[in-house]
Scaffold this motif. Structure first.
Motif, mmCIF file in Angstrom:
data_model
loop_
_atom_site.group_PDB
_atom_site.id
_atom_site.type_symbol
_atom_site.label_atom_id
_atom_site.label_comp_id
_atom_site.label_asym_id
_atom_site.label_seq_id
_atom_site.Cartn_x
_atom_site.Cartn_y
_atom_site.Cartn_z
ATOM 1 N N GLN A 33 0.824 -1.224 0.000
ATOM 2 C CA GLN A 33 0.000 0.000 0.000
ATOM 3 C C GLN A 33 0.855 1.271 0.000
ATOM 4 O OE1 GLN A 33 -2.739 -0.278 3.364
ATOM 5 N NE2 GLN A 33 -4.320 -1.107 2.013
ATOM 6 N N ARG A 34 0.192 2.362 -0.371
ATOM 7 C CA ARG A 34 0.824 3.691 -0.294
ATOM 8 C C ARG A 34 0.143 4.459 0.835
ATOM 9 N NH1 ARG A 34 0.514 7.050 -5.459
ATOM 10 N NH2 ARG A 34 2.406 5.934 -5.957
ATOM 11 N N ILE A 35 0.942 4.839 1.828
ATOM 12 C CA ILE A 35 0.423 5.550 2.999
ATOM 13 C C ILE A 35 1.016 6.964 3.021
ATOM 14 C CG2 ILE A 35 0.410 5.597 5.540
ATOM 15 C CD1 ILE A 35 -1.240 3.266 4.337
ATOM 16 N N LEU A 36 0.166 7.918 3.282
ATOM 17 C CA LEU A 36 0.588 9.323 3.349
ATOM 18 C C LEU A 36 0.572 9.794 4.794
ATOM 19 C CD1 LEU A 36 1.004 12.227 2.143
ATOM 20 C CD2 LEU A 36 -1.502 12.358 1.947
ATOM 21 N N GLU A 37 1.668 10.383 5.233
ATOM 22 C CA GLU A 37 1.636 11.067 6.537
ATOM 23 C C GLU A 37 1.680 12.574 6.279
ATOM 24 O OE1 GLU A 37 4.566 10.238 9.649
ATOM 25 O OE2 GLU A 37 3.209 11.144 11.113
ATOM 26 N N VAL A 38 0.725 13.260 6.889
ATOM 27 C CA VAL A 38 0.585 14.711 6.738
ATOM 28 C C VAL A 38 0.992 15.377 8.054
ATOM 29 C CG1 VAL A 38 -1.138 16.530 6.394
ATOM 30 C CG2 VAL A 38 -1.278 14.432 5.061
ATOM 31 N N ALA A 39 1.671 16.529 7.968
ATOM 32 C CA ALA A 39 2.181 17.217 9.167
ATOM 33 C C ALA A 39 3.023 16.241 9.994
ATOM 34 C CB ALA A 39 1.033 17.813 9.998
ATOM 35 N N ALA A 40 3.922 15.550 9.306
ATOM 36 C CA ALA A 40 4.646 14.415 9.904
ATOM 37 C C ALA A 40 5.677 14.836 10.937
ATOM 38 C CB ALA A 40 5.321 13.600 8.810
ATOM 39 N N GLY A 41 6.101 16.107 10.931
ATOM 40 C CA GLY A 41 7.166 16.506 11.863
ATOM 41 C C GLY A 41 8.371 15.620 11.633
ATOM 42 N N PRO A 42 8.966 15.085 12.699
ATOM 43 C CA PRO A 42 10.138 14.221 12.521
ATOM 44 C C PRO A 42 9.805 12.842 11.921
ATOM 45 C CG PRO A 42 9.956 15.039 14.778
ATOM 46 C CD PRO A 42 8.662 15.360 14.108
ATOM 47 N N GLY A 43 8.546 12.578 11.653
ATOM 48 C CA GLY A 43 8.184 11.421 10.828
ATOM 49 C C GLY A 43 7.891 10.115 11.535
ATOM 50 N N GLU A 44 7.934 10.147 12.863
ATOM 51 C CA GLU A 44 7.949 8.897 13.629
ATOM 52 C C GLU A 44 6.736 7.985 13.400
ATOM 53 O OE1 GLU A 44 7.317 6.956 17.734
ATOM 54 O OE2 GLU A 44 6.602 8.975 17.350
ATOM 55 N N THR A 45 5.542 8.551 13.331
ATOM 56 C CA THR A 45 4.345 7.703 13.221
ATOM 57 C C THR A 45 4.339 6.974 11.873
ATOM 58 O OG1 THR A 45 3.228 9.400 14.524
ATOM 59 C CG2 THR A 45 1.843 7.687 13.593
ATOM 60 N N GLY A 46 4.637 7.718 10.813
ATOM 61 C CA GLY A 46 4.682 7.099 9.490
ATOM 62 C C GLY A 46 5.764 6.027 9.406
ATOM 63 N N PHE A 47 6.897 6.267 10.063
ATOM 64 C CA PHE A 47 7.983 5.285 9.990
ATOM 65 C C PHE A 47 7.547 3.951 10.614
ATOM 66 C CE2 PHE A 47 11.223 9.006 10.118
ATOM 67 C CZ PHE A 47 10.932 9.287 8.797
ATOM 68 N N ASP A 99 -7.859 10.187 -4.951
ATOM 69 C CA ASP A 99 -7.900 8.729 -4.738
ATOM 70 C C ASP A 99 -6.522 8.070 -4.843
ATOM 71 O OD1 ASP A 99 -10.587 9.299 -4.835
ATOM 72 O OD2 ASP A 99 -10.906 8.430 -6.826
ATOM 73 N N SER A 100 -5.448 8.781 -4.452
ATOM 74 C CA SER A 100 -4.114 8.247 -4.731
ATOM 75 C C SER A 100 -3.457 7.558 -3.534
ATOM 76 C CB SER A 100 -3.201 9.373 -5.224
ATOM 77 O OG SER A 100 -3.154 10.414 -4.260
ATOM 78 N N THR A 101 -4.116 7.562 -2.363
ATOM 79 C CA THR A 101 -3.469 6.903 -1.215
ATOM 80 C C THR A 101 -4.427 5.892 -0.575
ATOM 81 O OG1 THR A 101 -4.217 8.518 0.412
ATOM 82 C CG2 THR A 101 -2.144 8.990 -0.651
ATOM 83 N N ASP A 102 -3.822 4.869 0.021
ATOM 84 C CA ASP A 102 -4.625 3.830 0.689
ATOM 85 C C ASP A 102 -4.925 4.204 2.128
ATOM 86 O OD1 ASP A 102 -4.553 1.685 -1.417
ATOM 87 O OD2 ASP A 102 -2.402 2.007 -1.156
ATOM 88 N N VAL A 126 -7.657 12.873 -1.475
ATOM 89 C CA VAL A 126 -6.545 12.016 -1.917
ATOM 90 C C VAL A 126 -6.706 10.560 -1.455
ATOM 91 C CG1 VAL A 126 -4.952 13.973 -1.994
ATOM 92 C CG2 VAL A 126 -4.968 12.509 0.023
ATOM 93 N N LEU A 127 -7.656 10.339 -0.543
ATOM 94 C CA LEU A 127 -7.878 8.976 -0.032
ATOM 95 C C LEU A 127 -8.753 8.202 -1.013
ATOM 96 C CD1 LEU A 127 -7.088 7.523 2.592
ATOM 97 C CD2 LEU A 127 -9.193 8.398 3.612
ATOM 98 N N ARG A 128 -8.325 6.981 -1.359
ATOM 99 C CA ARG A 128 -9.140 6.199 -2.291
ATOM 100 C C ARG A 128 -10.406 5.698 -1.579
ATOM 101 N NH1 ARG A 128 -9.194 1.157 -0.472
ATOM 102 N NH2 ARG A 128 -7.298 0.194 0.334
ATOM 103 N N PRO A 129 -11.455 5.378 -2.362
ATOM 104 C CA PRO A 129 -12.649 4.813 -1.728
ATOM 105 C C PRO A 129 -12.255 3.566 -0.928
ATOM 106 C CG PRO A 129 -13.070 5.345 -4.031
ATOM 107 C CD PRO A 129 -11.598 5.552 -3.818
ATOM 108 N N GLY A 130 -12.738 3.455 0.265
ATOM 109 C CA GLY A 130 -12.391 2.315 1.117
ATOM 110 C C GLY A 130 -11.120 2.544 1.918
ATOM 111 N N GLY A 131 -10.413 3.633 1.635
ATOM 112 C CA GLY A 131 -9.199 3.949 2.393
ATOM 113 C C GLY A 131 -9.557 4.499 3.766
ATOM 114 N N ARG A 132 -8.539 4.713 4.578
ATOM 115 C CA ARG A 132 -8.806 5.099 5.962
ATOM 116 C C ARG A 132 -7.823 6.180 6.411
ATOM 117 N NH1 ARG A 132 -8.837 -0.028 9.711
ATOM 118 N NH2 ARG A 132 -10.857 -0.327 8.749
#
Ligand SMILES: C[S@@+](CC[C@H](N)C(=O)[O-])C[C@H]1O[C@@H](n2cnc3c(N)ncnc32)[C@H](O)[C@@H]1O
Length: 266
Positions: A33-47, A99-102, A126-132
């Motif tokens: 999947q492709r996951i987007l983190e927004v306002a990621a700061g130092p990025g920890e949650t997305g990592f 619809d470009s991110t899962d 930007v979230l695809r249908p069924g994305g969260r």
């Protein structure tokens, strides 16, 4: 504030580790999947989510501040992470197609965007249908004394005006109805809301003060306006609000509370 956040990354990551893990569990990222983190700061949650995406998945780690994106990039390099793309992105004006991110993660970011509904709308777009989307905000200021002790002291001492509850800031979405309304008006359906405890640990009150000074724009702005004597008074008054959380060895353990929302495109 990027340099301060990078300096205090470890303490912040420790305090919010349970929250990050819960957010990623609720996101349920899948390999590829492709996951987007927004306002990621130092990025920890997305990592944390990146680990679950496998070799074919991708994390887009973004923030509006180029210095924060640079800090996240350095951290990813330290962690030896592959499959992460970085970008400077305003949450209210994302450059990604519809619809470009899962899945989307946004921790302690939405309430800082001037037009929150527009940002929620961008997440929905930007979230695809069924994305969260899994978003985290702070619960009430009363339940987060680590962050509010200085603001409370400044008010009591007449060093600051009462805050404008509608201005971008950490507690702007602490009212659950307001939070729900921003998310829904943006075009997302709320699937679940849950409170997640956060525990702040510091070796001493000195470490708490230095961390707060490094990461709070409100405090750095205020300190620029105060005399050295006023700063000493402010600090003593703020520390008095934390005395109940002090252990005999001088260390500090302060409870806090975050709120997580899981949303899907409506
Ligand atoms: C409180 S920090 C949270 C960082 C990170 N998500 C975390 O939980 O550790 C807020 C972040 O939001 C970013 N930010 C503020 N306004 C933004 C906007 N309009 N679009 C994207 N990011 C924004 C800031 O640069 C900062 O990195």
């Amino acid at each position: 504030m990027a340099a301060g956040w990078e300096r205090r990354r470890e303490l912040f990551a420790r305090a919010t580790a349970t929250l990050s893990e819960r957010m990623v569990d609720l996101l349920e990222p899948k390999p590829g999947q492709r996951i987007l983190e927004v306002a990621a700061g130092p990025g920890e949650t997305g990592f944390r989510a990146r680990a679950r995406l496998g070799p074919d998945g991708e994390l887009l780690s973004t923030d509006a501040a180029p210095e924060m994106v640079a800090a996240a990039r350095r951290r990813a390099r330290e962690l030896g992470l592959n499959g992460v793309r970085f970008g400077v992105e305003d949450a209210a004006d994302l450059s990604f197609p519809d619809d470009s991110t899962d899945g989307i993660l946004c921790r302690f970011g939405l309430m800082l965007v001037p037009d929150m509904e527009r940002a929620a709308g961008e997440l929905a777009r930007v979230l695809r249908p069924g994305g969260r989307a899994v978003l985290a905000v702070w619960s009430s200021s009363r339940l987060n004394p680590w962050m509010t002790a200085t603001g409370r002291a400044a008010l009591e001492l007449g060093f600051s005006e009462p805050p404008d509850h509608d201005a971008p800031g950490p507690f702007r979405l602490s009212d659950p109805e307001r939070l729900r309304s921003v998310v829904v008006r943006g075009g997302l359906a709320v699937e679940r809301v849950e409170d997640v405890p956060v525990t702040w640990d510091a070796r001493s009150l000195d470490e708490w003060w230095e961390t707060t000074r490094d990461t709070s724009r409100m405090l750095t702005t205020l300190l620029e306006q105060l005399s050295p004597d006023q700063i000493v008074t402010l600090r003593m008054q703020a520390e008095a609000h934390l005395h109940e959380y002090l252990a005999d060895d001088g260390s500090l353990t302060v409870p806090g509370l975050a709120r997580v929302v899981v949303a899907t495109p409506a």
